[in-house]
Motif scaffolding. Structure first.
Motif, short mmCIF file in Angstrom:
data_model
loop_
_atom_site.label_atom_id
_atom_site.label_comp_id
_atom_site.label_asym_id
_atom_site.label_seq_id
_atom_site.Cartn_x
_atom_site.Cartn_y
_atom_site.Cartn_z
N ASP A 140 0.91 -0.85 -0.10
CA ASP A 140 -0.27 0.36 0.07
C ASP A 140 0.56 0.75 -0.08
N GLU A 141 1.91 0.95 0.92
CA GLU A 141 2.95 2.39 0.95
C GLU A 141 4.43 1.92 0.07
N THR A 159 8.86 1.95 1.26
CA THR A 159 7.68 2.70 2.06
C THR A 159 8.37 4.43 2.87
N TRP A 160 9.63 4.28 2.64
CA TRP A 160 9.45 4.87 3.63
C TRP A 160 9.17 4.88 5.25
N ASN A 161 8.79 4.19 5.15
CA ASN A 161 8.01 3.81 6.89
C ASN A 161 9.34 2.97 7.73
N LEU A 162 9.38 3.46 8.68
CA LEU A 162 10.29 2.48 9.34
C LEU A 162 9.63 1.06 10.23
N GLU A 181 10.66 10.89 8.10
CA GLU A 181 9.84 10.20 9.20
C GLU A 181 8.06 9.68 8.23
N LYS A 182 7.72 8.84 8.52
CA LYS A 182 6.84 8.89 7.78
C LYS A 182 5.26 9.26 8.54
N THR A 183 4.78 10.12 8.40
CA THR A 183 3.13 10.23 9.03
C THR A 183 2.28 9.44 9.06
N GLY A 185 4.40 6.24 -1.45
CA GLY A 185 5.45 5.73 -1.42
C GLY A 185 6.75 6.45 -1.77
N ARG A 186 8.18 6.67 -2.18
CA ARG A 186 9.31 7.29 -2.30
C ARG A 186 9.90 6.89 -2.86
#
Length: 957
Positions: free
Chosen positions: A64-65, A692-695, A445-447, A300-301
């Motif tokens: 999704d991300e 995702t840049w989401n830890l 950081e990902k919000t 995503g980035r």
């Protein structure tokens, strides 16, 4: 039966009996190896089923991300909106019928139950042009194999003039006015991607079961010497020409973990939207449907810069197959080999720190390039269906001598809920003494999901010393040190590596030389690789930003030679001319074992009554370990450190349980299991995870795989892979995170945290400089300066060790300078253990050098174990285990004892102590017993038949 016949039969039966006994002795000797290699895991237990169901949901969350929206002209996406619904889709491109879910080799996992792209779109409410889809299937094309046993780089696609007829296109236009184009690229362990698509020169055709590119499916028209694997093939280009001629609303889906060349997009205004879907794993294509439908907003980035020309990267000048060459007395040339016949291959990291966006952003800052011409999408780039504002919270910046913190307010200014990535970069002063990138990522950081009109405040922080660069030339220090050069340091809030949102702040910093070490170092960082990366064979010129990269043309020192092979044939190679002195130096580094320095051997076989359970939680440097280690016999030391393939073995003398250690990094598996559908949940490729840049998602992935591991009885995991995307063409990029060491390290640390929280231990890999597949198993000699090695290639491993306490490391096949990485004391002892305070075990990459096999003869056991390599990843017999171990050497015995110490400490602090290993009689054992019974019964009957009559005659007499 005649007497002579009986004698012959009894002789044959005796021989068969001896063979059977010998075979059973051999099988018993290698039983743990065979069991570990061929073990099947129980996928049907309630615990396993529940774990996989949870993992599958998490895979979808990642996708999704992790899908990146690269372009969305005219807001074509999402396709289902309140104003207009476009739910019927024509999907062009054969790969839509057989996509790429991940990669091959150790990172492969079973995707036989994965959600297909078609299923993902249909689940989201789309209808697919059935006739078009079925006709692709009817072509009979199959996905070519790109694997460790060989590669077929054919890009499967039907011939345009035969397939995309006027009738077919008319049918498609009648079906829908929307076209989706789906193209895919594969990659895997064992080979890098072709840089030229002209058949036999693409790779060694003898190394492939299918022959050179294009032969399997008759794609001779795609054999183009002017093209590479990561651009449109001739057939794909023709297909796109036809589709864009008939459709004005086109969506392009690029199913590739390797950065694809997309400069051609500006030729097609009809292609309005572009999505990158790196290997999505088990259920990731469900997310593709949701994003096209708009029920998920993409966030995503990119994790690599998308260059218009992939060959433009400075690293491409020294990426691939390079030979050392010797000149004969008659003026002819031969390829150089070491004393055991291993070809001497090398790679020069002459681009230095200027990898990926570091080069492009710095070249732009220096006025050396037209950025818009060279770069299609920056690093950290990605679009959304909504818009965001990012602002620095007034007076929130707190910049002390040791730490920086700042608050960023993120506001959703659009009409759709979405997530945003906050990226903080720094710019440091360039004096010419130490190379510096114009910008470097320092925090992100990902919000959470932000509703329209609402805001979230994100706090970013980092240590000031993290902006230090490494002074390998000793400008500010005698032996190298991390240095903050004096000057202005700027903090930049950026949308990506190129576009600045706001300058957060700047500060004049006086020069700081960390000659007493940084706060995160356990030992002062000094030059550890001078003897390996300077002197004979080393690089003399590195890329510098001085005068706008004026020396760019000088960093390629390779030449073309016509050499004579051992078979008497001639061929052209790229390489460098050397003399015998460098070969002698390499041979000494690879094969000479130093004389003993210790006068006595360690105590072995003591009866101290200690068991490993007593040592749970005890510090590794506690002297109490000595009593336990004294109990190990020499056989224990040998077996524990050499029989390390997919497990660590049981050691009865100290009560150590066996463990199962399995491959990754996309699932719990080993390579033969994945091929047989015997693997855990297929998670997305590392590229998609990093995108995702989401830890939190990365940590959750590690945790879910850890839960599965527990259900399968697995403790160790050969993952995560954290080498660098030095170029777009590495075959293994799919299982590494990014071109950026900071993003890679943070992702690896998060995955490590997640997995080890469930009681297992990771083996972060491949340590280090294993950033291409070409020639890796020849111990390719990799040359680089210490700044490059530390700041680019070691940084991800450093973060995983320091921030998450990774308990295992896998060393790599390649050499650092002259020395195999697995025998580099500077790497494994000084940097890893002493500087970073690593407490755990180091395992080799796959080892085959014994039992008559000399696959990787440079992986010398005595040198490895003496220099910090604790365990050898040996395969099933007769794949080879280390031979000729010098157990009469005091130094080797002490090194084996320390290696055993590291292994025992790691296992003691894992859930293996809770009988985690699922043990049962394996199928191969049952089969062996059944065969033994049949053979022995046959032998017994044979002896009975040949002796029975004689016995009767004797009784009558």
């Amino acid at each position: 039966m005649k007497k002579k016949t009986k004698i012959i039969l009894r002789t044959l039966l005796s021989i068969l009996l001896v063979i059977t006994i010998g075979a059973n002795v051999a099988l018993n000797h290698f039983s743990d190896v065979i069991t570990a290699y061929f073990l099947t895991i129980d996928l049907e237990s309630e615990e396993a089923i529940a774990a996989r169901e949870a993992s599958t949901e998490w895979v979808e969350k990642i996708a999704d991300e992790g899908i990146v929206l690269l372009q969305n002209d005219d807001n074509l996406l999402p396709l289902t909106t309140s104003s207009e619904s476009k739910t019927k889709l024509n999907v062009f491109g054969w790969s839509f019928t057989d996509p790429v879910y991940g990669g091959t080799g150790s990172g492969e996992s079973d995707a036989s139950l994965a959600v297909t792209p078609r299923e993902g779109l249909e689940e989201a409410g789309f209808e697919i042009n059935e006739q078009l889809y079925d006709d692709y299937i009817a072509t009979g094309i199959e996905r070519p194999i790109v694997g460790m046993d060989g590669q077929d780089w054919t890009i499967p696609e039907p011939q345009a003039d035969e397939f995309y007829t006027a009738e077919r296109m008319e049918q498609a236009k009648d079906y829908s006015d929307v076209a989706v184009i789906f193209i895919a690229r594969s990659g895997g362990e064992g080979a890098d991607l072709p840089r030229i698509m002209d058949g036999p020169d693409t790779f060694d055709p003898e190394g492939s079961p299918f022959g050179p590119t294009g032969q399997k499916f008759g794609h001779e028209d795609d054999l183009d010497p002017d093209k590479h694997y990561l651009e449109l093939s001739n057939r794909e280009r023709e297909m796109i020409d036809v589709v864009t001629e008939h459709f004005d609303d086109v969506v392009l889906i690029v199913n590739s973990a390797n950065t694809f060349e997309l400069g051609w997009l500006n030729e097609y205004s009809q292609i309005k939207s572009v999505l990158n879907v790196a290997g999505p794993g088990q259920s990731g294509f469900t997310s593709l449907g949701k994003i096209l439908a708009g029920t998920v907003n993409p966030s995503g980035r990119t994790v690599d810069v998308y260059a218009a020309d992939l060959f433009d990267a400075p690293a491409m000048r020294n990426f691939g197959d390079f030979d050392y060459v010797i000149e004969n007395e008659d003026g002819t040339y031969v390829q150089a080999v070491d004393e055991r016949g291993v070809p001497l291959k090398y790679v020069d990291l002459t681009e230095g720190i200027y990898v990926g966006y570091r080069y492009y952003e710095t070249a732009f800052a220096e006025g050396a390039i037209d950025y818009d011409e060279k770069v299609i999408y920056p690093f950290g780039y990605g679009l959304s269906y909504t818009s965001f504002d990012q602002e620095v919270v007034t007076d929130s910046l707190n910049w002390t001598d040791t730490e920086v913190t700042v608050d960023i307010e993120v506001t959703n200014t659009g009409s759709t809920a979405g997530k945003e990535v906050v990226q903080l970069y720094y710019s440091s002063p360039y004096t010419g003494n130490i190379e510096k990138s114009a910008v470097e990522l320092i925090a992100f950081e990902k919000t959470a999901l932000i509703q329209p009109g609402e805001s979230e405040i994100v706090t970013l922080s980092f240590a000031v010393e993290d902006m230090a660069s490494y002074d390998h030339d000793g400008v500010y220090s005698d032996n190298g040190a991390y240095v903050l050069e004096g000057g202005e340091y700027r903090l930049l809030l950026m949308e990506n590596s190129h576009d600045v949102i706001d300058e957060v702040g700047s500060k004049e910093i006086s020069q700081v030389v960390f000659d007493n070490g940084r706060s995160s170092d356990d030992q002062v960082a000094i030059n550890q690789f001078d003897d390996l990366v300077t002197g004979e064979g080393s690089i003399t010129t590195y890329l510098s930003r001085a005068d706008g990269f004026a020396n760019l043309a000088e960093i390629d020192r390779n030449e073309t030679f016509t050499v004579t092979t051992n078979e008497g044939e001639t061929k052209e190679v790229r390489g460098r001319l050397i003399d015998a002195s460098l070969i002698d130096l390499i041979n000494r580094a690879r094969y000479d074992i130093p004389e003993d320095l210790r006068d006595s051997a360690p105590i072995t076989g003591a009866d101290n009554g200690k068991v490993l359970e007593d040592y749970i939680g005890l510090a590794i440097d506690d002297q109490a370990w000595d009593e336990l280690l004294d109990q190990l016999t020499i056989d224990d030391l040998v077996n524990l450190t050499t029989l390390g393939g997919y497990r660590t073995i049981e050691i009865e003398s100290v009560g150590k349980p066996a463990t199962l250690d399995y491959d990754g990094p996309a699932s719990i598996n080993n390579m033969n299991m994945a091929a047989e559908g015997q693997s855990g949940t297929a998670f997305p490729s590392a590229v998609m995870i990093a995108s995702t840049w989401n830890l939190d998602l990365a940590e959750g992935m590690g945790q879910h795989i850890g839960v599965e591991a527990t259900a399968y009885g697995v403790t160790g995991w050969y993952a995560p892979g954290i080498n660098i995307h030095r170029t777009a063409f590495s075959g293994r990029n799919f299982e590494y995170y990014s071109e950026d060491p900071f993003l890679s390290g943070k992702m690896a640390a998060a995955v490590t945290d997640g997995y080890q929280s469930e009681g297992g231990y990771v083996y972060i890999k491949h340590f280090a400089l294993n950033d291409q597949e070409d020639n890796r198993t020849f111990g390719v000699l990799t040359w680089g300066n210490e700044q490059t090695i530390r700041e680019i290639y070691l940084k991800p491993f450093e973060l995983a060790v320091k921030e998450s306490g990774a308990k295992g490391v896998m060393s790599s096949f390649n050499s650092i300078g002259h020395t195999w990485a697995g025998a580099s004391s500077g790497l494994l002892q000084e940097v890893l253990r002493n500087e970073w305070d690593f407490n755990g075990m180091v395992i080799t990459d796959f080892y085959m050098n014994g039992n008559g096999i000399e696959a990787y003869p440079y992986m010398i056991y005595d040198l490895g174990v003496r220099n910090g390599n604790d365990l050898y990843l040996t395969g099933a017999a007769p794949m080879g285990v280390p031979e000729n171990i010098d157990t009469n050497s005091n130094d080797t015995l002490w090194a084996m004892r320390e290696a055993a110490h590291n292994i025992l400490y790691t296992v003691a602090n894992s859930d293996a102590m809770n009988n985690r290993l699922v043990s049962s009689m394996q199928p191969w054992v049952k089969i062996t017993i059944a065969v033994d019974i049949v053979i022995l019964a046959g032998i017994a009957f044979g002896f009975y038949a040949t002796l029975r009559k004689r016995k009767v005659v004797l009784e009558e007499n």
